[in-house]
Design a protein around this motif. Structure first.
Motif, PDB file in Angstrom:
ATOM      1  N   ALA A   1       9.039   8.937  -0.344  1.00 34.86           N
ATOM      2  CA  ALA A   1       9.416   7.729   0.392  1.00 34.86           C
ATOM      3  C   ALA A   1       8.297   7.349   1.354  1.00 34.86           C
ATOM      4  N   VAL A   2       7.875   6.114   1.297  1.00 33.83           N
ATOM      5  CA  VAL A   2       6.822   5.628   2.188  1.00 33.83           C
ATOM      6  C   VAL A   2       7.287   4.307   2.820  1.00 33.83           C
ATOM      7  N   PRO A   3       6.995   4.087   4.108  1.00 34.61           N
ATOM      8  CA  PRO A   3       7.445   2.866   4.789  1.00 34.61           C
ATOM      9  C   PRO A   3       6.531   1.681   4.495  1.00 34.61           C
ATOM     10  N   LEU A   4       6.486   1.282   3.241  1.00 32.80           N
ATOM     11  CA  LEU A   4       5.604   0.208   2.807  1.00 32.80           C
ATOM     12  C   LEU A   4       6.387  -1.090   2.736  1.00 32.80           C
ATOM     13  N   ALA A   5       5.912  -2.095   3.442  1.00 33.89           N
ATOM     14  CA  ALA A   5       6.568  -3.403   3.429  1.00 33.89           C
ATOM     15  C   ALA A   5       5.861  -4.334   2.445  1.00 33.89           C
TER      16      ALA A   5
ATOM     17  N   MET B   1       1.378 -17.614  -3.932  1.00 31.13           N
ATOM     18  CA  MET B   1       1.924 -16.566  -3.070  1.00 31.13           C
ATOM     19  C   MET B   1       1.577 -15.207  -3.655  1.00 31.13           C
ATOM     20  N   GLY B   2       1.180 -14.266  -2.794  1.00 34.69           N
ATOM     21  CA  GLY B   2       0.910 -12.899  -3.209  1.00 34.69           C
ATOM     22  C   GLY B   2       1.536 -11.920  -2.242  1.00 34.69           C
ATOM     23  N   ARG B   3       1.558 -10.644  -2.628  1.00 34.19           N
ATOM     24  CA  ARG B   3       2.272  -9.626  -1.849  1.00 34.19           C
ATOM     25  C   ARG B   3       1.290  -8.605  -1.281  1.00 34.19           C
ATOM     26  N   ARG B   4       1.253  -8.514   0.045  1.00 34.98           N
ATOM     27  CA  ARG B   4       0.398  -7.532   0.708  1.00 34.98           C
ATOM     28  C   ARG B   4       1.173  -6.236   0.913  1.00 34.98           C
ATOM     29  N   PRO B   5       0.587  -5.100   0.607  1.00 32.27           N
ATOM     30  CA  PRO B   5       1.253  -3.813   0.862  1.00 32.27           C
ATOM     31  C   PRO B   5       0.913  -3.334   2.273  1.00 32.27           C
ATOM     32  N   SER B   6       1.892  -3.360   3.174  1.00 33.96           N
ATOM     33  CA  SER B   6       1.597  -3.135   4.592  1.00 33.96           C
ATOM     34  C   SER B   6       2.362  -1.958   5.169  1.00 33.96           C
ATOM     35  N   PHE B   7       1.629  -1.032   5.779  1.00 34.38           N
ATOM     36  CA  PHE B   7       2.226   0.037   6.576  1.00 34.38           C
ATOM     37  C   PHE B   7       2.266  -0.391   8.042  1.00 34.38           C
ATOM     38  N   PRO B   8       3.182   0.162   8.819  1.00 44.59           N
ATOM     39  CA  PRO B   8       3.307  -0.278  10.215  1.00 44.59           C
ATOM     40  C   PRO B   8       2.124   0.092  11.097  1.00 44.59           C
ATOM     41  N   ASP B   9       1.242   0.985  10.647  1.00 44.66           N
ATOM     42  CA  ASP B   9       0.050   1.299  11.439  1.00 44.66           C
ATOM     43  C   ASP B   9      -1.196   0.602  10.892  1.00 44.66           C
ATOM     44  N   THR B  10      -1.019  -0.303   9.927  1.00 42.83           N
ATOM     45  CA  THR B  10      -2.089  -1.122   9.347  1.00 42.83           C
ATOM     46  C   THR B  10      -3.026  -0.323   8.441  1.00 42.83           C
TER      47      THR B  10
END
Length: 411
Positions: free
Chosen positions: A264-268, A347-356
């Motif tokens: 599990a990873v917190p990827l938005a 439109m495209g999807r960026r894979p973002s973690f909360p620490d950038t």
């Protein structure tokens, strides 16, 4: 099963990793559901900047959230159904916004961004497309007097790391970028970077080079990943491929794939939009950011591209077509002579973690499984160095930087 490395995802990170491995004599297979580099990587703002190592989570960002979401420009939005996932991610994001933490994140982003221009030029050598990376400045344009702009934390960090920054007033700004509205009163110029005249064409050139180097490129959906007795099994519809070592570089789709392995990873899924004007009637000399509307504009082979918006939503949610009119109006306000006929909306999807920061490296307890995703807004800049680091790890070399900040288990 041989020593071939299989990379899942053929965006900028996957392609750069494949080229770095091939340069060291490692056989590589790339698997992607679409044409290499023609999804998220093709639609970005085209900024290739050694100095774009400032995270999104700056001090005081929480005070600006209402204006970012509901103010005049509305560059940030969250779909209603995404809030249950957004709240824990957002709280973690805010915890990374202290001055000390911003400095630490910038320190970790710097070595990923710094060699980006040189590495792209190296990868493009011999492709006939070398001209697609063009030297320029980054113009941060403001509608206010700029006397104190360089005191902001993002510019201070850049200056401390050696960036050449130049503060200019309205007259000089008009000379540099005459297409800009006279409503802009000042700008900070960040020198020593480049822009992509067509990110999609760059990716196509890298893919063609990869094939010439013997890299196998397969177009197929990746439906599953399973651990076998002697390596990994990659399930692509009715076809199954095997590999001892696998790199997951599927961007925003990486998290769903890893869930099947209990990772599990917190990827938005942070979606970005662009609108491109093929008959713009104006030409920009540099990459230009409207610091109020939070978009970046650049002249490309396909016209003037205006890229921006940060929208948090489910990965399979449809695009928000209402953003097209807003972005077009904002572009016209910034560039009054812009011809807005026949715009192209994307439109495209960026894979973002909360620490950038991205994840780069092997997953603990999953031998032979590596991460190369989570680059947020910075994927184009960070892809070449990410590829070099993964190539180091996969060939037993010690990377020349501390990779601790990108560790797969840091959350």
């Amino acid at each position: 099963m041989n020593d071939q490395v299989t990379i899942l995802g053929a965006g900028a990170v996957g392609l750069c990793t494949a080229l770095s491995l091939a340069g060291r004599g490692v056989p590589v297979r790339l698997i992607d559901r679409g044409e290499p580099g023609q999804e998220t990587s093709s639609g970005n703002a085209g900024v290739i900047s050694p100095w774009s190592f400032i995270p999104q989570s700056l001090p005081g960002i929480w005070k600006k959230l209402p204006d970012l979401m509901f103010g005049a420009y509305q560059p940030l939005s969250v779909r209603a159904g995404y809030w249950p996932r957004m709240v824990p991610w957002g709280l973690s994001f805010l915890r990374n916004s202290s001055a000390q933490r911003v400095q630490e994140i910038a320190d970790a982003m710097e070595p990923l961004c710094m060699p980006s221009v040189d590495l792209y030029r190296r990868h493009l050598e011999g492709t006939g497309q070398e001209h697609l990376v063009q030297d320029c400045a980054y113009v941060h344009a403001y509608r206010k007097d700029g006397r104190d702009l360089l005191q902001a934390i993002d510019y201070r960090i850049r200056a401390d790391k050696g960036a050449r920054l130049e503060l200019v007033g309205q007259d000089e700004l008009r000379r540099i970028e005459p297409a800009l509205s006279p409503g802009f009163k000042s700008a900070v110029l960040i020198h020593g970077q480049a822009r992509a005249l067509s990110p999609g064409q760059i990716m196509a050139a890298l893919a063609a080079k990869a094939e010439r180097l013997g890299i196998e490129i397969l177009q197929a959906p990746v439906d599953g990943l399973r651990r076998g007795e002697d390596g990994w099994r990659i399930i692509c519809g009715t076809q199954t491929y095997t590999a001892r070592r696998v790199v997951v570089a599927m961007g925003a789709w990486s998290a769903e794939l890893l869930k099947t392995l209990g990772i599990a990873v917190p990827l938005a899924s942070e979606r970005g939009y662009h609108i491109e004007f093929p008959e713009a009637g104006i030409e920009l000399n540099n990459s230009v950011m409207d610091t109020d509307a939070k978009f970046v504009a650049s002249s490309m082979t396909g016209g003037l591209r205006v890229a921006g918006q940060a929208e948090f939503a489910a990965i399979d949610a449809p695009q928000d077509s209402r953003k097209q009119a807003r972005m077009q109006a904002q572009a016209k306000a910034a560039f009054p002579d812009l011809v807005t006929a026949a715009p192209k909306f994307w439109m495209g999807r960026r894979p973002s973690f909360p620490d950038t920061l991205p994840m780069i490296g092997e997953f603990g307890g999953h031998a032979g499984l590596y991460a190369g995703f989570g680059h947020s807004h910075y994927g184009l800049m960070m892809a070449p160095k990410t590829g070099e680091l993964l190539a180091d790890m996969l060939t037993g070399r010690t990377p020349n930087i501390d990779c601790g900040p990108y560790a797969t288990g840091r959350f």
